[in-house]
Write a protein that holds these residues in place. Structure first.
Motif, short mmCIF file in Angstrom:
data_model
loop_
_atom_site.label_atom_id
_atom_site.label_comp_id
_atom_site.label_asym_id
_atom_site.label_seq_id
_atom_site.Cartn_x
_atom_site.Cartn_y
_atom_site.Cartn_z
N ILE A 167 -19.47 -70.32 21.04
CA ILE A 167 -20.03 -69.49 19.86
C ILE A 167 -19.36 -68.46 19.45
N ALA A 168 -18.84 -67.79 20.74
CA ALA A 168 -17.95 -66.44 20.65
C ALA A 168 -16.57 -66.86 19.68
N THR A 173 -29.55 -79.36 29.68
CA THR A 173 -29.28 -78.03 30.12
C THR A 173 -27.73 -78.29 30.93
N HIS A 174 -27.16 -79.15 30.68
CA HIS A 174 -25.83 -79.37 31.02
C HIS A 174 -24.88 -78.13 30.90
N HIS A 188 -25.56 -69.46 28.68
CA HIS A 188 -24.76 -70.54 28.74
C HIS A 188 -23.48 -70.28 28.48
N GLU A 189 -22.60 -71.29 28.90
CA GLU A 189 -20.97 -71.10 28.82
C GLU A 189 -20.56 -70.87 27.27
N ASP A 202 -29.80 -71.20 19.10
CA ASP A 202 -28.96 -70.72 17.91
C ASP A 202 -29.37 -71.57 16.53
N HIS A 203 -28.62 -71.22 15.53
CA HIS A 203 -28.94 -71.81 14.29
C HIS A 203 -28.64 -73.23 14.04
N LYS A 204 -27.65 -73.76 15.29
CA LYS A 204 -27.36 -75.12 15.33
C LYS A 204 -28.33 -75.79 16.19
N GLY A 205 -29.30 -75.24 16.80
CA GLY A 205 -30.40 -75.96 17.61
C GLY A 205 -29.75 -75.85 19.00
N ARG A 206 -28.94 -75.30 19.43
CA ARG A 206 -28.38 -75.09 20.74
C ARG A 206 -28.96 -74.03 21.69
N ILE A 207 -29.32 -74.32 22.87
CA ILE A 207 -29.96 -73.30 23.82
C ILE A 207 -28.74 -72.67 24.40
N PHE A 208 -29.07 -71.07 24.19
CA PHE A 208 -27.94 -70.29 24.61
C PHE A 208 -28.43 -69.12 25.64
#
Length: 251
Positions: A4-5, A129-130, A157-158, A223-229
């Motif tokens: 994301i960064a 949750t990998h 998350h990484e 996030d807006h892409k549906g990924r858990i951060f």
């Protein structure tokens, strides 16, 4: 895979979002509590050396989050965090109110480690949750009070890249920092609340009897892409925390 960064690097965070973050932090720290007037647009323009448009966009964001209320002729006021019966009552109707619970209380986080998400947390989730997670633990108290009102384990998350290492662990709410540091935009938040008996470890931290009731609140930030951060797991003593919820009935 880009983090994301890394995805956010080419994009400069708009000034109004930066300003909204700064004002949000000030509200969370209680700088406008105790009857202190929220600054006018003119004062904010002068203080932050920005245009009135930037100020209004920042305030519009905070109002949408439920942190402030603006009325023509009456100025801007901070929405109060209710405290009744000696317990912390957290309002809940939007994402902004999830953060209001920091108002009037203090927390300092400590790094717990990095690695896979603990199995006792992962089993509670329906989402994958990998990957590697960085864990922090914070104990929250009302300002000046000794008994804790919560212990929170926060996992990042990484995908957030180097932003996690830049967190100020003594500055309170970690989520609002990540939002700015990583340039991540929240898409949705899920929340699960369950009453459970305190195990020995949690009872010791919260200063309660083992097996006494505690409220576990598990939140997942996407996030807006549906990924858990981010994932947070908070435990509250049963007699020191309550939820206050309002629901607007459609006409």
């Amino acid at each position: 895979m880009a983090t994301i960064a890394e995805e956010a690097k080419p994009q400069r965070i708009p000034r109004y979002l930066q300003l909204a973050g700064e004002l949000r932090e000030a509200i969370m720290k209680g700088e406008f509590a105790g009857g202190r007037q929220f600054p006018t647009e003119t004062v904010l323009c002068r203080k932050y050396d920005v245009s009135r448009y930037t100020i209004r966009e920042a305030l519009r964001r905070l109002e949408a989050e439920g942190l402030i209320q603006r009325r023509r002729g009456s100025g801007t006021t901070v929405q109060p965090a209710a405290a009744r019966g000696g317990a912390l009552h957290q309002p809940l109707s939007n994402v902004g109110e999830l953060l209001q619970y920091a108002q009037g209380s203090e927390v300092t986080y400590a790094l717990e480690g990095r690695g896979a998400l603990p199995s006792e947390v992962a089993v509670q989730l329906a989402e994958p949750t990998h990957g590697e997670w960085t864990a922090f633990r914070g104990v929250r108290r009302h300002a000046g009070d000794v008994p804790p009102i919560a212990v929170t384990d926060a996992y990042f998350h990484e995908l957030l890249g180097d932003a996690v290492a830049a967190l100020d662990l003594g500055a309170g709410t970690l989520f609002s920092q990540i939002e700015q540091l990583a340039g991540v935009r929240i898409g949705k938040v899920t929340q699960d609340i369950q009453a459970i008996p305190a195990d020995e470890r949690m009872a010791t931290i919260l200063e309660v009897e083992e097996a006494s009731p505690v409220l576990r609140i598990l939140r997942c930030y996407f996030d807006h892409k549906g990924r858990i951060f981010e994932i947070s797991v908070s435990h509250h003593p049963g007699d020191r925390f309550a939820y206050a919820m309002h629901i607007d009935v459609e006409a």
